[in-house]
Structure formats: structure tokens, C-alpha cells
Design a protein around this motif. Sequence first.
Motif, PDB file in Angstrom:
ATOM      1  N   PRO A 110      73.504 -41.817 -14.417  1.00  0.00           N
ATOM      2  CA  PRO A 110      74.095 -43.166 -14.384  1.00  0.00           C
ATOM      3  C   PRO A 110      74.986 -43.457 -15.586  1.00  0.00           C
ATOM      4  N   LEU A 111      74.703 -42.797 -16.706  1.00  0.00           N
ATOM      5  CA  LEU A 111      75.508 -43.003 -17.906  1.00  0.00           C
ATOM      6  C   LEU A 111      76.670 -42.015 -18.001  1.00  0.00           C
ATOM      7  N   GLY A 112      76.734 -41.081 -17.049  1.00  0.00           N
ATOM      8  CA  GLY A 112      77.826 -40.112 -17.052  1.00  0.00           C
ATOM      9  C   GLY A 112      77.719 -39.065 -18.141  1.00  0.00           C
ATOM     10  N   ILE A 113      76.502 -38.767 -18.574  1.00  0.00           N
ATOM     11  CA  ILE A 113      76.300 -37.767 -19.627  1.00  0.00           C
ATOM     12  C   ILE A 113      75.929 -36.427 -18.996  1.00  0.00           C
ATOM     13  N   PRO A 114      76.666 -35.369 -19.288  1.00  0.00           N
ATOM     14  CA  PRO A 114      76.332 -34.050 -18.736  1.00  0.00           C
ATOM     15  C   PRO A 114      74.917 -33.637 -19.141  1.00  0.00           C
ATOM     16  N   LEU A 115      74.226 -32.961 -18.218  1.00  0.00           N
ATOM     17  CA  LEU A 115      72.832 -32.564 -18.432  1.00  0.00           C
ATOM     18  C   LEU A 115      72.651 -31.077 -18.147  1.00  0.00           C
ATOM     19  N   LEU A 116      72.035 -30.377 -19.086  1.00  0.00           N
ATOM     20  CA  LEU A 116      71.568 -29.007 -18.881  1.00  0.00           C
ATOM     21  C   LEU A 116      70.053 -29.013 -19.015  1.00  0.00           C
ATOM     22  N   CYS A 117      69.378 -28.221 -18.185  1.00  0.00           N
ATOM     23  CA  CYS A 117      67.926 -28.133 -18.248  1.00  0.00           C
ATOM     24  C   CYS A 117      67.502 -26.678 -18.406  1.00  0.00           C
ATOM     25  N   HIS A 118      66.392 -26.482 -19.091  1.00  0.00           N
ATOM     26  CA  HIS A 118      65.828 -25.137 -19.215  1.00  0.00           C
ATOM     27  C   HIS A 118      64.374 -25.167 -18.790  1.00  0.00           C
ATOM     28  N   GLU A 119      64.007 -24.191 -17.938  1.00  0.00           N
ATOM     29  CA  GLU A 119      62.630 -24.031 -17.480  1.00  0.00           C
ATOM     30  C   GLU A 119      62.089 -22.725 -18.025  1.00  0.00           C
ATOM     31  N   SER A 120      61.020 -22.809 -18.809  1.00  0.00           N
ATOM     32  CA  SER A 120      60.457 -21.620 -19.436  1.00  0.00           C
ATOM     33  C   SER A 120      59.496 -20.857 -18.545  1.00  0.00           C
ATOM     34  N   ASP A 121      58.875 -21.544 -17.577  1.00  0.00           N
ATOM     35  CA  ASP A 121      57.813 -20.920 -16.788  1.00  0.00           C
ATOM     36  C   ASP A 121      58.324 -20.197 -15.553  1.00  0.00           C
ATOM     37  N   PHE A 122      57.435 -19.378 -14.997  1.00  0.00           N
ATOM     38  CA  PHE A 122      57.768 -18.578 -13.816  1.00  0.00           C
ATOM     39  C   PHE A 122      58.136 -19.467 -12.631  1.00  0.00           C
ATOM     40  N   THR A 128      61.596 -30.376 -13.953  1.00  0.00           N
ATOM     41  CA  THR A 128      62.691 -29.473 -13.601  1.00  0.00           C
ATOM     42  C   THR A 128      63.101 -29.671 -12.147  1.00  0.00           C
ATOM     43  N   LYS A 129      62.131 -29.826 -11.271  1.00  0.00           N
ATOM     44  CA  LYS A 129      62.440 -30.063  -9.854  1.00  0.00           C
ATOM     45  C   LYS A 129      63.212 -31.371  -9.681  1.00  0.00           C
ATOM     46  N   MET A 130      62.824 -32.379 -10.440  1.00  0.00           N
ATOM     47  CA  MET A 130      63.514 -33.669 -10.352  1.00  0.00           C
ATOM     48  C   MET A 130      64.919 -33.611 -10.955  1.00  0.00           C
ATOM     49  N   SER A 131      65.164 -32.584 -11.756  1.00  0.00           N
ATOM     50  CA  SER A 131      66.463 -32.452 -12.432  1.00  0.00           C
ATOM     51  C   SER A 131      67.496 -31.710 -11.593  1.00  0.00           C
ATOM     52  N   ARG A 132      67.069 -31.084 -10.517  1.00  0.00           N
ATOM     53  CA  ARG A 132      67.933 -30.134  -9.825  1.00  0.00           C
ATOM     54  C   ARG A 132      69.244 -30.747  -9.348  1.00  0.00           C
ATOM     55  N   ARG A 133      69.236 -32.012  -8.931  1.00  0.00           N
ATOM     56  CA  ARG A 133      70.467 -32.655  -8.447  1.00  0.00           C
ATOM     57  C   ARG A 133      71.219 -33.389  -9.560  1.00  0.00           C
ATOM     58  N   ARG A 134      70.626 -33.443 -10.721  1.00  0.00           N
ATOM     59  CA  ARG A 134      71.232 -34.175 -11.831  1.00  0.00           C
ATOM     60  C   ARG A 134      71.881 -33.250 -12.860  1.00  0.00           C
ATOM     61  N   ALA A 135      71.371 -32.016 -12.926  1.00  0.00           N
ATOM     62  CA  ALA A 135      71.825 -31.094 -13.969  1.00  0.00           C
ATOM     63  C   ALA A 135      73.009 -30.254 -13.507  1.00  0.00           C
ATOM     64  N   ILE A 348      79.755 -28.239 -22.947  1.00  0.00           N
ATOM     65  CA  ILE A 348      80.162 -29.401 -23.741  1.00  0.00           C
ATOM     66  C   ILE A 348      81.677 -29.465 -23.904  1.00  0.00           C
ATOM     67  N   ASN A 349      82.327 -28.332 -23.775  1.00  0.00           N
ATOM     68  CA  ASN A 349      83.780 -28.297 -23.907  1.00  0.00           C
ATOM     69  C   ASN A 349      84.518 -28.543 -22.611  1.00  0.00           C
ATOM     70  N   THR A 350      83.800 -28.475 -21.466  1.00  0.00           N
ATOM     71  CA  THR A 350      84.444 -28.762 -20.168  1.00  0.00           C
ATOM     72  C   THR A 350      84.307 -30.215 -19.780  1.00  0.00           C
ATOM     73  N   ASP A 351      83.319 -30.912 -20.424  1.00  0.00           N
ATOM     74  CA  ASP A 351      83.178 -32.355 -20.239  1.00  0.00           C
ATOM     75  C   ASP A 351      83.080 -32.741 -18.774  1.00  0.00           C
ATOM     76  N   LYS A 352      82.026 -32.205 -18.098  1.00  0.00           N
ATOM     77  CA  LYS A 352      81.827 -32.554 -16.700  1.00  0.00           C
ATOM     78  C   LYS A 352      80.364 -32.865 -16.460  1.00  0.00           C
ATOM     79  N   THR A 353      80.072 -33.595 -15.397  1.00  0.00           N
ATOM     80  CA  THR A 353      78.708 -33.888 -14.996  1.00  0.00           C
ATOM     81  C   THR A 353      78.417 -33.158 -13.711  1.00  0.00           C
ATOM     82  N   ALA A 354      77.119 -33.159 -13.301  1.00  0.00           N
ATOM     83  CA  ALA A 354      76.727 -32.450 -12.084  1.00  0.00           C
ATOM     84  C   ALA A 354      77.357 -33.106 -10.874  1.00  0.00           C
ATOM     85  N   ASP A 355      77.543 -32.290  -9.829  1.00  0.00           N
ATOM     86  CA  ASP A 355      78.126 -32.818  -8.596  1.00  0.00           C
ATOM     87  C   ASP A 355      77.164 -33.786  -7.915  1.00  0.00           C
TER      88      ASP A 355
END
Length: 355
Positions: A110-122, A128-135, A348-355
Motif C-alpha cells: 500500500p505504501l509502494g515500497i519494494p519488498l524482498l523476502c528470504h525463507e531459511s527453512d526447507f 513467507t506464504k503471505m508474502s508471495r503476492r507482495r514480494a 533497489i536500483n530498479t525501483d519497482k514493486t511486485a506485480d
Amino acid sequence: MKKIVFVGGGTAGHVMPNLALIDRLKNEFECVYMGGDGMEKDLCSARGIPFFQTETVKFRRDKIFKNLSVPFKLNKCVKKAKAILKDISPDLIFSKGGYASLPAVLAAKPLGIPLLCHESDFSPGIVTKMSRRRAIKILCAFVPCADRFRNGEYVGSPIRAEIYAAQKPSVKEAAFKKFGLDKTKPVLVVVGGSSGAAALNDLAVGAMPEILKKFSCVHVTGKGKKTDFSANGYSQLEFCTDMSALYSVADVIVSRAGANALAETIALGIPTIAVPLEKASRGDQIENAEYFRAKNAVAVLREGVASPDDILRAVTDTYSNRIAYKAACASLAVDGTERIYQIIKDTINTDKTAD
């Protein structure tokens, strides 16, 4: 200088990887941390990392009815996160998952901030599941986890550069003195972990009289969980801030199977006996341990059925087969710090958000 907000907290597995990345990025970007009142607050304070505290809410697997109020509390948490993020005005949010990161994850799009997520587990956790459409991307430490997401990418785990000091002879020499160890014996290191430590501690202590006939031991019990056991060749401490020293003396390590803990011991080639946390867990540690056992990189003991005799036998067998374990570890590329660093820079240099 562009700004990155790192989120994630509650346990070391969600905090330490973020700190590893901050160390790698801090000379090129302004790095700040946003989390709850867990260990992330103290760890950031100790490192001089700007910290912004927000409200968090945790889903309880052991008390289902308490979760009925979660949506209402979460809405409040997200509003608070939005207000903080507006003030910070970051160019990117990097989430390590866990309940402490969820408010920022939900506030990002909603704020237009690009998001990257990292999942450490198998397998992916709830956040992480809730992030899939946002990241923009879901970065993963395991290939099968990355394959679950259309925007998934296998990268490995962020690992602190400081742990590689364990490979320096001078660090090992100092650690032997620090822990008061006998150089004529191989060293067993037992790390109870930040949760579920008591059960693992009890197993280890039950086997310790026999173990000490052949090994010296350093036992990290966890805060407030020191045991009454004492013996020559046995050193006990509640918490260790110098993991490179601890790793430097370890000929064999008994550890929980958090993804970050296993990534570190495998990266250093330390023969490891993983005892996965099972209670109050979604089973992620079992999956992590079994994956690396299939690669012949770790031995695994199941807490519910393991006895002190099993610990003794596993320590003896793992040490006897240490060359094979080291070779298996060397064949695995678990350190993803540089790959993640590059993805963060590119994003961070491409300045885009998730589709």
C-alpha cells in the motif's frame, strides 16, 4: 544514500541472517531495523543499528482459541508499521519472516515500497506464504522451497562473515584457553538453542559422564537453563556471543536444526548431530535436518525417542566418520550472502514493486 529496512525477529534464526546482510551492505546503503521487543532490539542496540520498534502479534499453534483476536490486533500493528515506514521512507524492505516481520510486509505494498523476502527453512512459514503476492522475489535457502513460488529463487542462507574467523589458528588457540579445554582430547560442542533447550540439555548431560572419557565439552545451555552438572573437561555457559571461537574448537557439534545454525556448521565443515525441535514447531527443523542428512552432511537424532546412550553413540560415530562428513559439507554451497547482496543491489536500483 538509499535506505533499507530489515524486518524479522523473535528468534536468532530470524535476526542473525539480517545482521549478516547489514554487515555486508552498510557501507553502500543506510540500513535500519524494524521489529518487536524481542532479541532483535538488544542485538541492534549492541551493534549501533538504528532500531524502530513496532507492535507485533503472534499466531499460537499451542493455543488455537487465542488466535481469534489475531486479525484485530494485526490491523493495529499494520497501522503502526505504516506510520513508522512513512517516517523512515525506505527504498526497500527486506523481510526474514516470522511474526515480527508481518506488519511491515503487509504495509509495504500500500505504501509502494519494494519488498524482498528470504525463507531459511526447507518449507515456507506462514509469513513467507503471505508474502508471495507482495514480494518481488521470495529468496530461499533450499531449492524445493524456491520451487513452490512463481517468484521464488534459490540463493542459500545469509551467513555472518565473522564466523569464518573460526578457521584461523590464532582464534582456535585463544578459544582453547578461553574455555579451559584439554588439547589432548577432541572437543564436543553442545548448543541448546534459544528455545526448547532444556530437553536437549537433559539428553546431553545424561550422556556426559561417558562422553567425557574421550572428549572435552563446551555446553551452551541457553539463558536461564544452566544445569547442576560439573566435571573436569566440561565447560558450561548460558550464552555465547563469540560463535567463531566456539566453532573453532568444535570437532563435533550437537545442535538444534534451525536452518541458520545448520548452514553455519556446514559452511565451516563441522561434523554435526542435529536434534530437531519438535514441540511447539511446525516441523521445519525436522525437514531441515532430514534434507541435510540425505546429503550425508549431518547426523540426525529425534528428540522424542533419543536417549543419552543414543547421544553418546552418535557423538562417537560422527567423530569417527568426521572426514566423510567434512567432505559432504564441502560439496554443499550453503552460503548465499553474496548472491543476496547482489539481488538487493539490483532490486533497489530498479525501483519497482511486485506485480
